[in-house]
Design an enzyme around this catalytic site. Structure first.
Site, PDB file in Angstrom:
ATOM      1  N   SER A   1       0.848  -1.195   0.000  1.00 22.93           N
ATOM      2  CA  SER A   1       0.000   0.000   0.000  1.00 22.93           C
ATOM      3  C   SER A   1       0.880   1.240   0.000  1.00 22.93           C
ATOM      4  CB  SER A   1      -0.915  -0.004   1.229  1.00 22.93           C
ATOM      5  OG  SER A   1      -1.774   1.106   1.215  1.00 22.93           O
TER       6      SER A   1
ATOM      7  N   HIS B   1      -1.879   7.347  -4.915  1.00 28.79           N
ATOM      8  CA  HIS B   1      -2.126   6.187  -4.046  1.00 28.79           C
ATOM      9  C   HIS B   1      -2.128   4.926  -4.899  1.00 28.79           C
ATOM     10  CE1 HIS B   1      -5.361   3.208  -3.178  1.00 28.79           C
ATOM     11  NE2 HIS B   1      -4.721   3.123  -2.028  1.00 28.79           N
TER      12      HIS B   1
ATOM     13  N   ASN C   1      -2.560   0.423  -4.215  1.00 29.12           N
ATOM     14  CA  ASN C   1      -2.637  -0.738  -3.338  1.00 29.12           C
ATOM     15  C   ASN C   1      -2.812  -1.975  -4.193  1.00 29.12           C
ATOM     16  OD1 ASN C   1      -4.795  -2.722  -1.879  1.00 29.12           O
ATOM     17  ND2 ASN C   1      -3.321  -1.907  -0.409  1.00 29.12           N
TER      18      ASN C   1
ATOM     19  N   ARG D   1      -3.216  -6.291  -3.426  1.00 29.44           N
ATOM     20  CA  ARG D   1      -3.386  -7.180  -2.291  1.00 29.44           C
ATOM     21  C   ARG D   1      -3.920  -8.551  -2.714  1.00 29.44           C
ATOM     22  NH1 ARG D   1      -7.044  -3.127  -2.455  1.00 29.44           N
ATOM     23  NH2 ARG D   1      -9.257  -3.690  -2.604  1.00 29.44           N
TER      24      ARG D   1
ATOM     25  N   HIS E   1      -4.250   7.897 -17.248  1.00 30.65           N
ATOM     26  CA  HIS E   1      -5.269   6.915 -17.619  1.00 30.65           C
ATOM     27  C   HIS E   1      -4.832   6.064 -18.810  1.00 30.65           C
ATOM     28  CE1 HIS E   1      -8.800   7.532 -15.033  1.00 30.65           C
ATOM     29  NE2 HIS E   1      -8.258   8.725 -14.829  1.00 30.65           N
TER      30      HIS E   1
ATOM     31  N   HIS F   1     -20.171  12.908   1.159  1.00 28.79           N
ATOM     32  CA  HIS F   1     -20.677  14.071   1.887  1.00 28.79           C
ATOM     33  C   HIS F   1     -20.234  15.396   1.259  1.00 28.79           C
ATOM     34  CE1 HIS F   1     -16.780  13.046   3.843  1.00 28.79           C
ATOM     35  NE2 HIS F   1     -16.646  14.363   3.941  1.00 28.79           N
TER      36      HIS F   1
ATOM     37  N   ASN G   1      -6.710  -5.232  14.060  1.00 22.96           N
ATOM     38  CA  ASN G   1      -5.681  -4.833  15.026  1.00 22.96           C
ATOM     39  C   ASN G   1      -4.320  -4.641  14.359  1.00 22.96           C
ATOM     40  OD1 ASN G   1      -4.848  -4.103  17.622  1.00 22.96           O
ATOM     41  ND2 ASN G   1      -4.149  -6.180  18.101  1.00 22.96           N
ATOM     42  N   GLY G   2      -4.335  -3.998  13.201  1.00 28.38           N
ATOM     43  CA  GLY G   2      -3.082  -3.684  12.518  1.00 28.38           C
ATOM     44  C   GLY G   2      -2.320  -2.594  13.253  1.00 28.38           C
ATOM     45  N   ARG G   3      -1.131  -2.321  12.772  1.00 30.25           N
ATOM     46  CA  ARG G   3      -0.285  -1.328  13.418  1.00 30.25           C
ATOM     47  C   ARG G   3      -0.772   0.070  13.014  1.00 30.25           C
ATOM     48  NH1 ARG G   3       4.640   1.301  12.265  1.00 30.25           N
ATOM     49  NH2 ARG G   3       5.888   1.719  14.132  1.00 30.25           N
TER      50      ARG G   3
END
Length: 307
Positions: free
Chosen positions: A96, A110, A112, A114, A149, A179, A265-267
């Site tokens: 990431s 950005h 990512n 996975r 693109h 929003h 519970n990741g860092r």
């Protein structure tokens, strides 16, 4: 129990992602010309860990993070339900990246990639790939948008003619700040829960995901070189901080990866590496009519064909 065949595939994916992290850091250090990525290895008590690499106060990049993680374990039924995954032993691994430049003339980027799998109680393996790459200019340059693109379309078209239009639309819908009724930037591609079918194998899907990852460094290096020396002043810096605020809003309210990291519970430092060092929120800020800021705001909408 994980089969030896699948264990070999797991190892292949993990090794490739670790190598991708290393290659991207080397390329971006070269593009920045000054900054060096520090290394921060971490462990997750429930299983697994990762390596977070951070560059700060470079020539071009104010803060850049390239994170590799491999986490595994048994989710609680509540966690499995919330994350829409079957119960069982899971493994999640990926790379990431988020990069925040010093100059408002260089875009935020950005990426990512996975891989996720679950070994269910009845020994069924369920897996999928996910990922994406998107660009968030503070000021939209249509030539840069077209370049970005086009490069993504070239990667997608190697694997399936429907990938680019499908994943481009997915990115428009995903990277949307509801929003605010505006897109985070100019989009890119986004995909999730990709599985093999009669048209593409598991191995080909992995090749595609890895090629998306490998496209990152040359794309962003080009954008850095093209824009890093453009002039800017205090007005542009203030607009940059406002746009960073929008970026923070999306990541903390909507981003699936952030939610997954928090739920498993990741860092926390690695999860929140995507946030900029500074951002601002101005009450009811409205750009001046016909300004560069107003022109950019008008282009932050879904469905634009940048090619």
């Amino acid at each position: 129990m994980v089969s030896s065949q699948n264990k070999t595939f797991q190892d292949e994916v993990v090794t490739a992602f670790q190598q991708l992290q290393s290659e991207i850091c080397s390329a971006i250090e070269k593009a920045d010309g000054k900054g060096i990525f520090s290394k921060d290895e971490w462990q997750r008590a429930e299983g697994g860990g990762g390596l977070t690499r951070i560059l700060q106060n470079g020539n071009v990049l104010e803060k850049a993070g390239v994170n590799f993680s491999k986490v595994f374990g048994t989710p609680t039924p509540q966690m499995a339900s919330k994350l829409q995954m079957p119960e069982g032993e899971f493994l999640a691994t990926g790379v990431s990246i988020v990069m925040h430049p010093e100059s408002p003339m260089v875009p935020i980027i950005h990426m990512n990639v996975r891989y996720f799998e679950v070994q269910t109680a009845d020994n069924k393996l369920i897996y999928w790939f996910g990922g994406g790459i998107d660009l968030t200019p503070h000021y939209i340059d249509k030539d840069d948008a077209r370049f970005f693109h086009q490069k993504l379309k070239e990667v997608c078209d190697k694997y399936h003619p429907d990938f680019y239009p499908r994943f481009k639309q997915w990115a428009d819908d995903y990277f949307f700040i509801k929003h605010r009724n505006e897109t985070r930037g100019i989009g890119g591609i986004f995909f999730d829960r990709l599985q093999e079918n009669e048209e593409i194998s598991k191995e080909k899907l992995f090749d595609f995901v890895l090629e998306v990852g490998k496209s990152f460094a040359p794309i962003y290096s080009h954008l850095i070189a093209k824009n890093k020396n453009l002039p800017f002043g205090e007005k542009e810096k203030q607009w940059q901080l406002i746009r960073r605020g929008r970026y923070v809003e999306f990541n903390l309210v909507y981003d699936v990866g952030t939610k997954f990291g928090l739920e498993t519970n990741g860092r926390i430092e690695s999860i929140l590496m995507s946030l900029p060092k500074q951002a601002e929120w101005h009450y009811c800020f409205t750009p001046e009519p016909h300004s560069k800021e107003a022109e950019t705001l008008a282009l932050l909408k879904k469905g634009i064909n940048w090619l």
